[in-house]
Design an enzyme around this catalytic site. Sequence first.
Site, mmCIF file in Angstrom:
data_model
loop_
_atom_site.group_PDB
_atom_site.id
_atom_site.type_symbol
_atom_site.label_atom_id
_atom_site.label_comp_id
_atom_site.label_asym_id
_atom_site.label_seq_id
_atom_site.Cartn_x
_atom_site.Cartn_y
_atom_site.Cartn_z
ATOM 1 N N LYS A 76 0.823 -1.216 0.000
ATOM 2 C CA LYS A 76 0.000 0.000 0.000
ATOM 3 C C LYS A 76 0.854 1.263 0.000
ATOM 4 O O LYS A 76 0.617 2.199 -0.770
ATOM 5 C CB LYS A 76 -0.934 -0.025 1.207
ATOM 6 C CG LYS A 76 -1.965 1.079 1.218
ATOM 7 C CD LYS A 76 -3.066 0.821 2.226
ATOM 8 C CE LYS A 76 -2.575 0.925 3.657
ATOM 9 N NZ LYS A 76 -2.117 -0.328 4.260
ATOM 10 N N THR A 78 4.014 1.495 -0.936
ATOM 11 C CA THR A 78 4.732 1.507 -2.208
ATOM 12 C C THR A 78 3.847 2.069 -3.315
ATOM 13 O O THR A 78 4.279 2.887 -4.133
ATOM 14 C CB THR A 78 5.194 0.080 -2.570
ATOM 15 O OG1 THR A 78 6.032 -0.421 -1.523
ATOM 16 C CG2 THR A 78 5.951 0.059 -3.887
ATOM 17 N N ARG A 99 1.899 8.341 7.169
ATOM 18 C CA ARG A 99 2.193 8.185 8.599
ATOM 19 C C ARG A 99 3.678 7.891 8.822
ATOM 20 O O ARG A 99 4.366 7.408 7.930
ATOM 21 C CB ARG A 99 1.376 7.028 9.185
ATOM 22 C CG ARG A 99 -0.107 7.281 9.244
ATOM 23 C CD ARG A 99 -0.845 6.055 9.749
ATOM 24 N NE ARG A 99 -0.659 4.928 8.847
ATOM 25 C CZ ARG A 99 -0.861 3.657 9.172
ATOM 26 N NH1 ARG A 99 -1.232 3.341 10.400
ATOM 27 N NH2 ARG A 99 -0.681 2.700 8.295
ATOM 28 N N LYS A 110 7.645 -6.527 10.618
ATOM 29 C CA LYS A 110 7.478 -5.834 9.356
ATOM 30 C C LYS A 110 8.773 -5.362 8.709
ATOM 31 O O LYS A 110 8.907 -5.345 7.498
ATOM 32 C CB LYS A 110 6.550 -4.628 9.583
ATOM 33 C CG LYS A 110 6.047 -3.990 8.305
ATOM 34 C CD LYS A 110 4.981 -2.948 8.648
ATOM 35 C CE LYS A 110 4.395 -2.345 7.389
ATOM 36 N NZ LYS A 110 3.348 -1.357 7.685
ATOM 37 N N ALA A 278 -4.059 1.357 12.578
ATOM 38 C CA ALA A 278 -5.439 1.311 12.095
ATOM 39 C C ALA A 278 -6.225 0.151 12.697
ATOM 40 O O ALA A 278 -7.445 0.136 12.607
ATOM 41 C CB ALA A 278 -5.474 1.214 10.578
ATOM 42 N N PHE A 306 -3.839 -0.594 6.932
ATOM 43 C CA PHE A 306 -4.424 -1.918 6.731
ATOM 44 C C PHE A 306 -5.485 -1.883 5.627
ATOM 45 O O PHE A 306 -5.412 -1.088 4.706
ATOM 46 C CB PHE A 306 -4.949 -2.494 8.047
ATOM 47 C CG PHE A 306 -3.848 -2.745 9.054
ATOM 48 C CD1 PHE A 306 -2.723 -3.474 8.710
ATOM 49 C CD2 PHE A 306 -3.914 -2.224 10.341
ATOM 50 C CE1 PHE A 306 -1.694 -3.704 9.620
ATOM 51 C CE2 PHE A 306 -2.895 -2.446 11.261
ATOM 52 C CZ PHE A 306 -1.790 -3.186 10.897
ATOM 53 N N PHE A 386 4.127 -8.214 -8.887
ATOM 54 C CA PHE A 386 5.297 -8.941 -8.393
ATOM 55 C C PHE A 386 5.915 -9.715 -9.557
ATOM 56 O O PHE A 386 5.224 -10.074 -10.524
ATOM 57 C CB PHE A 386 4.889 -9.916 -7.281
ATOM 58 C CG PHE A 386 4.742 -9.286 -5.923
ATOM 59 C CD1 PHE A 386 5.629 -9.569 -4.899
ATOM 60 C CD2 PHE A 386 3.712 -8.396 -5.665
ATOM 61 C CE1 PHE A 386 5.498 -8.992 -3.645
ATOM 62 C CE2 PHE A 386 3.565 -7.809 -4.420
ATOM 63 C CZ PHE A 386 4.466 -8.109 -3.404
ATOM 64 N N TRP A 414 7.208 -0.797 -7.849
ATOM 65 C CA TRP A 414 8.363 -1.291 -7.093
ATOM 66 C C TRP A 414 9.550 -1.445 -8.047
ATOM 67 O O TRP A 414 10.638 -0.962 -7.780
ATOM 68 C CB TRP A 414 8.051 -2.630 -6.419
ATOM 69 C CG TRP A 414 9.115 -3.063 -5.446
ATOM 70 C CD1 TRP A 414 9.115 -2.873 -4.097
ATOM 71 C CD2 TRP A 414 10.341 -3.755 -5.751
ATOM 72 N NE1 TRP A 414 10.253 -3.395 -3.536
ATOM 73 C CE2 TRP A 414 11.041 -3.941 -4.529
ATOM 74 C CE3 TRP A 414 10.930 -4.217 -6.917
ATOM 75 C CZ2 TRP A 414 12.277 -4.585 -4.456
ATOM 76 C CZ3 TRP A 414 12.166 -4.848 -6.856
ATOM 77 C CH2 TRP A 414 12.821 -5.032 -5.630
#
Length: 562
Positions: A76, A78, A99, A110, A278, A306, A386, A414
């Site tokens: 998200k 990215t 954030r 993470k 969240a 999230f 991906f 990405w």
Amino acid sequence: MSEQKVLSDLEIAHNATMLPIEQIAERAGIAVDALELYGPYKAKINPAKLRLPQGKKPGKVVLVSAMSPTPAGEGKSTTTVGLADSLARAGNNVMIALREPSLGPILGMKGGATGGGLSQVLPMDDINLHFTGDFHAVTSANNALMALVDNHIFQGNALGIDPRRMTFKRVLDMNDRALREVVIGLGGPAQGVPRQDGFDITVASEIMAVFCLSTDLDDLRSRLGRITFGYTFDRAPVTVADLGVEGALTMLLKDAIKPNLVQTIAGTPALVHGGPFANIAHGCNSLIATRTAMELADIVVTEAGFGADLGAEKYMDIKARIADVAPSAVVVVATIRALKMQGGVPKDRLDEPNIEAVAAGVENLKRHVGNVAKFGISPVVSINKFATDTPEELEWLLAWCAAEGVDAAVADVWGRGGGGDGGDELAAKLAAALDRPSDFHHLYPLELSVEEKIQTIVQEIYGADGVDFSVPALKRLAEIEKNGWSGLPVCMAKTQYSFTDDAARLGAPKGFKVHVRDLIPKTGAGFIVALTGAVMTMPGLPKEPAAMRMDVDAEGNPTGLF
């Protein structure tokens, strides 16, 4: 021929060339005298010194959300960064509002949290670590309050605070399960009054929520004063204003409340400020940062934490009620890998082609897309690409979106970056969405009772049959009504992994109820937190924390952040 090494996010960030922050400020229309420098690549902005063009209309907000998160990764942040870079590449005046990462997840599961690949905000390692000290300031203000409360009790307790009925805890920006329940004040009369206490993680602190929902310094002081930290022996609420320390707490936050300016790899200005979770808080960056970005840019790309069932719902039902920051467009991020996992494929087999699993898992995405539409906005689906995705899987998902009447695009932000051409198609779809009229509205009116608001959220957003309230929660509902807090919106504290309150139930479950075990009035932030299932306000570390792979090199540069 040997295969080319795939660089980590941290290596990509270290290889990027950053511009002096003064140049980024100039690009954003920020005068140098409005900057407070934190080295060459970071600065705080003093909103009082901004000189804005006369007649400029506030920028339109693009809210980036996602399907339910999985260990497969959705990307998200990215996507947020890559989309903003792509919109800027197309000639738009764009800013990002994100954030700040919490150290707890960074050292836990993470790793870094500033985007990935060629779509990152920089300096990545600084932002992921102590940044400009905002979280330390929030932690200090929170713990100063509790030190002052316990001192008041020790010094005679003129307010009649009942130590057994405290609703506010100390905090630490760390995942530390050992601090969930503690006893303080041991050691005899000189050490204070013994009582049961506990710690939350800093991002779950009400002061963090207040910090992120305040419109200015005066509003910050007022909201801090309205915080209810406990009850008297007569069960009357006691606030920070009753204690008379809202001024001191404001003083501790006076510098932190100023938004932080950084940049993306492609040079797009970004405000990174505030960081409530969240799943246990409202999951949005500071309102001050969002509004500052809207004043400066024509398009503001922001995100909510999230899946759309948590952060996006809270953005629209909590944050967008306080100020005019309603989104003009919403992006829902999905990945082929996450859809497979939602469809029942284990993590170690996600690289195998499996259109059947994608089709099974798409029900999760469908519910999120439908939920966004309930706020009057038709979302755009961003398929975060991906390397293991097959053309057939991507084509199937695009065809499914078309059949559902949903705009969608594959984004390789990405690998190719928004500054390259990786997000051009997504940016074009988003620009078209911004030009369409929307009919934004909240999910529920504030006139409903707290019980009715919770019922509305769990039935409309989660797809549940209803709510089971515990006996303590039912008592709390009566207290909320008695104290005149029924008009506040609701902030659901729920696992991020499922529409239910059971993290193991993936996909789009039906035939379930959500269990509300307690309700906590956050009268400073201005919402009621509903604790569901087993969600924790102080997370724990996994068996093998991400911290195990982190270090610094001989020059002091971090390694292993992500």
